[in-house]
Write a protein that holds these residues in place. Structure first.
Motif, PDB file in Angstrom:
ATOM      1  N   LYS A   1      -6.810  82.510  13.199  1.00 16.85           N
ATOM      2  CA  LYS A   1      -6.288  83.868  13.146  1.00 16.85           C
ATOM      3  C   LYS A   1      -5.106  83.993  14.091  1.00 16.85           C
ATOM      4  N   ALA A   2      -4.057  84.642  13.630  1.00 20.44           N
ATOM      5  CA  ALA A   2      -2.869  84.813  14.470  1.00 20.44           C
ATOM      6  C   ALA A   2      -3.095  85.906  15.502  1.00 20.44           C
ATOM      7  N   SER A   3      -2.631  85.672  16.720  1.00 18.45           N
ATOM      8  CA  SER A   3      -2.653  86.729  17.724  1.00 18.45           C
ATOM      9  C   SER A   3      -1.677  87.825  17.298  1.00 18.45           C
ATOM     10  N   GLN A   4      -1.772  88.987  17.932  1.00 20.60           N
ATOM     11  CA  GLN A   4      -0.884  90.090  17.581  1.00 20.60           C
ATOM     12  C   GLN A   4       0.578  89.708  17.781  1.00 20.60           C
ATOM     13  N   ASP A   5       0.854  89.025  18.884  1.00 15.70           N
ATOM     14  CA  ASP A   5       2.237  88.643  19.179  1.00 15.70           C
ATOM     15  C   ASP A   5       2.769  87.650  18.147  1.00 15.70           C
TER      16      ASP A   5
ATOM     17  N   SER B   1       1.631  87.085  15.118  1.00 20.86           N
ATOM     18  CA  SER B   1       1.700  87.759  13.826  1.00 20.86           C
ATOM     19  C   SER B   1       2.979  88.570  13.695  1.00 20.86           C
ATOM     20  N   THR B   2       3.311  89.302  14.732  1.00 23.16           N
ATOM     21  CA  THR B   2       4.529  90.118  14.702  1.00 23.16           C
ATOM     22  C   THR B   2       5.767  89.253  14.568  1.00 23.16           C
ATOM     23  N   ARG B   3       5.822  88.155  15.309  1.00 22.27           N
ATOM     24  CA  ARG B   3       6.992  87.278  15.265  1.00 22.27           C
ATOM     25  C   ARG B   3       7.143  86.604  13.898  1.00 22.27           C
TER      26      ARG B   3
ATOM     27  N   SER C   1       4.079  89.662  10.378  1.00 22.19           N
ATOM     28  CA  SER C   1       2.779  90.278  10.096  1.00 22.19           C
ATOM     29  C   SER C   1       1.833  89.387   9.284  1.00 22.19           C
TER      30      SER C   1
ATOM     31  N   ARG D   1      -1.529  87.061   8.875  1.00 22.98           N
ATOM     32  CA  ARG D   1      -2.859  87.216   9.476  1.00 22.98           C
ATOM     33  C   ARG D   1      -3.413  85.894   9.990  1.00 22.98           C
ATOM     34  N   ARG D   2      -3.152  84.811   9.263  1.00 23.49           N
ATOM     35  CA  ARG D   2      -3.647  83.500   9.670  1.00 23.49           C
ATOM     36  C   ARG D   2      -2.494  82.502   9.698  1.00 23.49           C
TER      37      ARG D   2
END
Length: 262
Positions: free
Chosen positions: A131-135, A137-139, A142, A144-145
């Motif tokens: 799972k991608a961290s929020q940071d 994912s944003t980079r 968006s 998710r994985r």
């Protein structure tokens, strides 16, 4: 015991309000900066400095502790205190991701190791979906994985950096990028073979003190900071195709940049 060579180190200033051990550290630091003690060279022993300055061994040890904390010197048990070598690797930002290196089957790390006349190796390799961290994912727009590739880089057996690459699963899953060895030229060569021709990179860099885990992972001496670099790779469609989170031993690298005059 023979006295230290004349002019190598000065004398203490009894009228100064600066602590004696700091005065000694100042003189040793200046001698290092002026090249009187070269990289890898041993500093005068505790006994020699005790005799030269007329101080206690504890005062000399406190002086060494100051320089060790600054990352200028390191102690070797039973041998003495030595001037820490300067960074051996020059990372030239304008060249390290040049396509010609990938076409020659070389990753950026191999190119830099060759320039430093050092032997590069990689260990602690881990490749997995997560799972991608929020940071992250944003980079990456968006997602998710991601496919995460973690590895430690060594030069001549010495750990110098630890990096984790994060790639969108729709790009990396089921490709050589998901293999432990992605092949000649590394993951950037594979991305371009998949049609994601690289256009530009964005890097964020900061210096900080290492965490205990980073000290252990990179075998860092006391006082040595790390360079924390986060790089995002974009293809010609301006899609972020990889984020690389890298922690480097600051005493192993010089970061070199060429900037246009606008």
């Amino acid at each position: 015991m023979n006295p230290l060579p004349s002019g190598l180190l000065g004398d203490l200033d009894p009228t100064s309000d600066r602590a004696v051990f700091r005065q000694i550290a100042d003189q040793l630091r200046e001698a290092i900066d002026r090249g009187r003690f070269r990289e890898g060279e041993k500093l005068p022993s505790e006994a020699e400095l005790v005799e030269h300055y007329g101080v206690s061994r504890m005062t000399v040890r406190n002086s060494f502790s100051v320089l060790t904390g600054e990352g200028l010197v390191h102690a070797e048990h039973g041998k003495g205190v030595f001037v820490r070598p300067r960074p051996p690797v020059r990372r030239l930002a304008s060249d390290r991701f040049a396509r010609r290196h990938r076409e020659q089957g070389k990753s950026a790390f191999i190119v830099e190791a060759d320039a430093a006349d050092s032997h590069p190796t990689v260990d602690s390799l881990e490749v997995k979906e997560e799972k991608a961290s929020q940071d992250i994912s944003t980079r990456l727009g968006s997602v998710r994985r991601v496919l995460a590739r973690r590895r430690r880089y060594l030069l001549d057996g010495r750990p110098v950096e630890f990096a984790t690459s994060y790639l969108p699963l729709d790009i990396a899953r089921g490709t050589p990028i998901a293999e432990p060895n992605p092949g000649p030229g590394g993951i950037y060569a594979r991305l371009e073979e998949l049609g994601h021709h690289l256009d530009h990179f964005e890097e964020e860099i900061r210096a900080r003190m290492p965490s205990p885990a980073e000290v252990k992972l990179l075998h860092l001496a006391a006082g040595v900071p790390v360079i924390h670099l986060i790089r995002t790779a974009f293809d010609t469609e301006v899609r972020a195709v990889e984020v690389c989170d890298t922690v480097m031993a600051a005493d192993a690298y010089v970061l070199s940049y060429q900037l246009p005059a606008i």
